[in-house]
Design an enzyme around this catalytic site. Structure first.
Site, PDB file in Angstrom:
ATOM      1  N   HIS A   1       0.833  -2.690   3.004  1.00  0.00           N
ATOM      2  CA  HIS A   1       0.612  -1.383   3.122  1.00  0.00           C
ATOM      3  C   HIS A   1       1.050  -0.295   2.295  1.00  0.00           C
ATOM      4  CE1 HIS A   1      -1.833  -2.020   6.997  1.00  0.00           C
ATOM      5  NE2 HIS A   1      -0.698  -3.081   7.216  1.00  0.00           N
TER       6      HIS A   1
ATOM      7  N   CYS B   1      -4.921  -4.628   3.127  1.00  0.00           N
ATOM      8  CA  CYS B   1      -4.720  -5.587   4.610  1.00  0.00           C
ATOM      9  C   CYS B   1      -5.840  -6.178   4.883  1.00  0.00           C
ATOM     10  CB  CYS B   1      -3.970  -4.711   5.731  1.00  0.00           C
ATOM     11  SG  CYS B   1      -3.265  -5.738   6.788  1.00  0.00           S
TER      12      CYS B   1
ATOM     13  N   GLU C   1       0.191   2.913   1.869  1.00  0.00           N
ATOM     14  CA  GLU C   1       0.549   4.001   2.814  1.00  0.00           C
ATOM     15  C   GLU C   1       2.216   3.904   3.479  1.00  0.00           C
ATOM     16  OE1 GLU C   1      -1.527   1.917   5.825  1.00  0.00           O
ATOM     17  OE2 GLU C   1      -1.291   1.738   3.718  1.00  0.00           O
TER      18      GLU C   1
END
Length: 212
Positions: free
Chosen positions: A192, A82, A194
């Site tokens: 992202h 990001c 995650e």
């Protein structure tokens, strides 16, 4: 044992990144740190971030972490996420601030007047939610991930590399933008991983095993 340092400069929920990497790399030493010495000692480094670019650059320097980031990006497997991707570039239109200059290029804002979907519907900025990521070039971090797989995004700005060879993937949202970059030991993504379910976990697992 592989050690993975997740750089903490005060911007973003880093525990979610750490927990995702711990999940795919059991038995490895995964830690969040703002200590330049621990970053230098790690075998690989993750550089995440959320928030506004001027704030991120300021906090990075206030914590004395700029040299550690520059050294890690020059010498070991390095993953930007990001804002951590955007900070690698020369300059950002967000706040008109210089970045780290590790990669050549600009960080641009989505052009509001052109944010229209194929069906004519207006697209909102920030770009938030799931979208397809289409690879521009093969890379070890794409192993086991389908081309066009969906990842999770939250952003109003995107990178535009000066060298097209640095682009590793693109995504369409009103405009076609670069959603991942790669050069030598550096891989960085606008989305992202995650927060991107199995595809994101696979990318993180690939990073832990990557030997550029």
């Amino acid at each position: 044992m592989t050690s993975v340092a997740i750089i903490d400069y005060g911007m973003g929920n880093l525990r979610s990144v750490a927990k995702a990497i711990e999940h795919v790399a059991p038995g490895h030493d995964v830690f969040v740190t703002s200590d330049p010495a621990r970053v230098a000692a790690a075998s690989r480094v993750v550089f995440p971030g959320q928030g506004a670019m001027p704030d991120c650059m300021r906090e990075l320097d206030l914590r004395g972490l700029r040299p550690a980031v520059l050294e890690a990006a020059a010498a070991k497997p390095f993953l930007g996420i990001c804002i951590g991707e955007q900070m690698l570039f020369d300059h950002s239109a967000e706040g008109d601030v210089p970045g780290l200059g590790i990669l050549r290029g600009e960080v641009l804002r989505f052009p509001d007047e052109r944010m229209v979907a194929a069906d004519g519907a207006r697209l909102k900025v920030p770009h938030m939610g799931w979208n397809e990521v289409w690879r521009s070039a093969p890379h070890a971090l794409w192993e086991g991930i389908a081309d066009g797989e969906r990842f999770y995004f939250v952003h109003s700005y995107y990178v535009e590399p000066a060298d097209s060879a640095d682009a590793a993937a693109h995504t369409d949202y009103g405009v076609r933008f670069t959603s991942a970059v790669a050069r030598a030991n550096i891989f960085a993504v606008q989305f992202h991983p995650e927060k991107s379910a199995s595809a994101g976990l696979r990318l993180l697992a690939n990073f832990v095993q990557w030997a550029p």
